[in-house]
Design a protein around this motif. Sequence first.
Motif, PDB file in Angstrom:
ATOM      1  N   UNK A  47       0.845  -1.190   0.000  1.00  0.00           N
ATOM      2  CA  UNK A  47       0.000   0.000   0.000  1.00  0.00           C
ATOM      3  C   UNK A  47       0.883   1.244   0.000  1.00  0.00           C
ATOM      4  N   UNK A  48       0.388   2.279  -0.658  1.00  0.00           N
ATOM      5  CA  UNK A  48       1.082   3.570  -0.669  1.00  0.00           C
ATOM      6  C   UNK A  48       0.403   4.510   0.312  1.00  0.00           C
ATOM      7  N   UNK A  49       1.205   5.252   1.078  1.00  0.00           N
ATOM      8  CA  UNK A  49       0.679   6.144   2.102  1.00  0.00           C
ATOM      9  C   UNK A  49       0.992   7.596   1.741  1.00  0.00           C
TER      10      UNK A  49
ATOM     11  N   UNK B  27     -14.130   6.814   2.117  1.00  0.00           N
ATOM     12  CA  UNK B  27     -13.408   7.202   3.317  1.00  0.00           C
ATOM     13  C   UNK B  27     -12.121   7.904   2.955  1.00  0.00           C
ATOM     14  N   UNK B  28     -11.012   7.451   3.546  1.00  0.00           N
ATOM     15  CA  UNK B  28      -9.718   8.073   3.277  1.00  0.00           C
ATOM     16  C   UNK B  28      -8.852   7.234   2.346  1.00  0.00           C
ATOM     17  N   UNK B  29      -9.487   6.285   1.603  1.00  0.00           N
ATOM     18  CA  UNK B  29      -8.710   5.306   0.845  1.00  0.00           C
ATOM     19  C   UNK B  29      -9.089   5.292  -0.631  1.00  0.00           C
ATOM     20  N   UNK B  30      -8.069   5.173  -1.452  1.00  0.00           N
ATOM     21  CA  UNK B  30      -8.195   4.990  -2.891  1.00  0.00           C
ATOM     22  C   UNK B  30      -7.906   3.511  -3.178  1.00  0.00           C
ATOM     23  N   UNK B  31      -8.903   2.796  -3.715  1.00  0.00           N
ATOM     24  CA  UNK B  31      -8.763   1.365  -3.979  1.00  0.00           C
ATOM     25  C   UNK B  31      -8.571   1.145  -5.477  1.00  0.00           C
TER      26      UNK B  31
ATOM     27  N   UNK C  67      -3.272  12.442  -3.711  1.00  0.00           N
ATOM     28  CA  UNK C  67      -2.681  13.671  -3.190  1.00  0.00           C
ATOM     29  C   UNK C  67      -3.645  14.836  -3.374  1.00  0.00           C
ATOM     30  N   UNK C  68      -4.222  14.950  -4.576  1.00  0.00           N
ATOM     31  CA  UNK C  68      -5.120  16.071  -4.872  1.00  0.00           C
ATOM     32  C   UNK C  68      -6.350  16.064  -3.974  1.00  0.00           C
ATOM     33  N   UNK C  69      -6.854  14.860  -3.632  1.00  0.00           N
ATOM     34  CA  UNK C  69      -8.071  14.741  -2.826  1.00  0.00           C
ATOM     35  C   UNK C  69      -7.791  14.588  -1.342  1.00  0.00           C
ATOM     36  N   UNK C  70      -6.530  14.559  -0.964  1.00  0.00           N
ATOM     37  CA  UNK C  70      -6.194  14.433   0.454  1.00  0.00           C
ATOM     38  C   UNK C  70      -6.485  13.059   1.029  1.00  0.00           C
TER      39      UNK C  70
ATOM     40  N   UNK D  75      -4.481   6.809   1.879  1.00  0.00           N
ATOM     41  CA  UNK D  75      -3.933   5.488   1.528  1.00  0.00           C
ATOM     42  C   UNK D  75      -4.357   5.100   0.123  1.00  0.00           C
ATOM     43  N   UNK D  76      -3.467   4.400  -0.564  1.00  0.00           N
ATOM     44  CA  UNK D  76      -3.718   3.862  -1.895  1.00  0.00           C
ATOM     45  C   UNK D  76      -3.498   2.356  -1.791  1.00  0.00           C
TER      46      UNK D  76
END
Length: 375
Positions: free
Chosen positions: A166-168, A274-278, A305-308, A311-312
């Motif tokens: 995962x990328x943070x 939420x706070x995650x890009x899947x 990054x653009x959406x704040x 986690x990816x």
Amino acid sequence: MSLTSLACLGDLPAEEWDALVPAGQPFLRHAFLTALEDSGSLGPNSGWQSEHLLWQQKGKTLAAVPGYRKSNSSGEYVFDHAWADACYRARIPYYPKWLGAAPFSPVGGRRLLGTPDAAQQLLQALPEFLQQQGLSSAHINFTDSRDNQLVGEQSEWLHRLGCQYHWHNRGYRDFQDFLDTLTSRKRKQMRKEREQVVAQGIEFQWLEGAQITEAQWDFIYACYANTYYVRGRSPYLTREFFSLLAERMPETVQVVMAEQQGRPVAMALSLVSGDTFYGRYWGCLAEFDRLHFETCFYQGMDYAIAKGLARFDAGAQGEHKLIRGFEPVLTDSWHYLRHPGLRSAVEDFLQQERDGVRAWAIEARDALPYRQEQA
């Protein structure tokens, strides 16, 4: 109280199911799971037959698990093919088995839905259900920390570790800000990869679910399916699934289209919650140098990054993600095997495997591109 099974999630009101689903977990939502069922992506021919488990009191659902009767081990991403082969050689039936999971989605999260007490009671009733139904085993994949605690209290369940990458997003202002955290050699490599894509005249367009036309979905599906056809396999998902997903969960669907001279050539489909890009599905109909890395990874990083987003999650496997900044993350699954001999053999195997996975997760960090002070 009673344990009941449900062969069609559409028979349960969406609000009743979704009331049990934690926020930020789109792969467990009623809309996602029924889109799989209604599109024919699940069913007898796929090896996935819906068999959701509900723990109810006076008709009210207190706990649930998205579940499936499995006649193969495809699309699970927690690989037990060797266990099935050993059973076949020993003439021990391994299929059908029962699986608690989000189909075709190696994404961690809650599986035992509902209050801890009710979920624990459902779990305790599961062995009798397996015996009554003639099922060899139960498996619960990609659990979260609360599930791990609940299942771990049951001594008969075996714990399995896996590793993803995962990328943070550590509050980066832009992609260059991320690059500045890398070693000089890795920074130059990523910049060169992105420049190679630009040099081929490829541009990118982001579309949300509601913006995508049926013609564009045809192209998206053709790209997705091609990733299976080139390996001599059939795709898990049907074309209708993508339209239903956009119709029922449009706000979570994000697609980046790669275009050359105005013509689409590749795509990557992701869900955001939420706070995650899947990152989920990728595909192209022609080969372009470095396009896979740009479309699947760098575009997603830019978006996060653009959406704040914090986690990816780019899915299962792929050690090549390490050199692009995706860090090793341990995953958990749990397995209840009714046959005592099989259980004993698998228990020994899993102990050794866990040690190996933990060691690899530590060793893999040496491949990360970050400067020493960022590691």
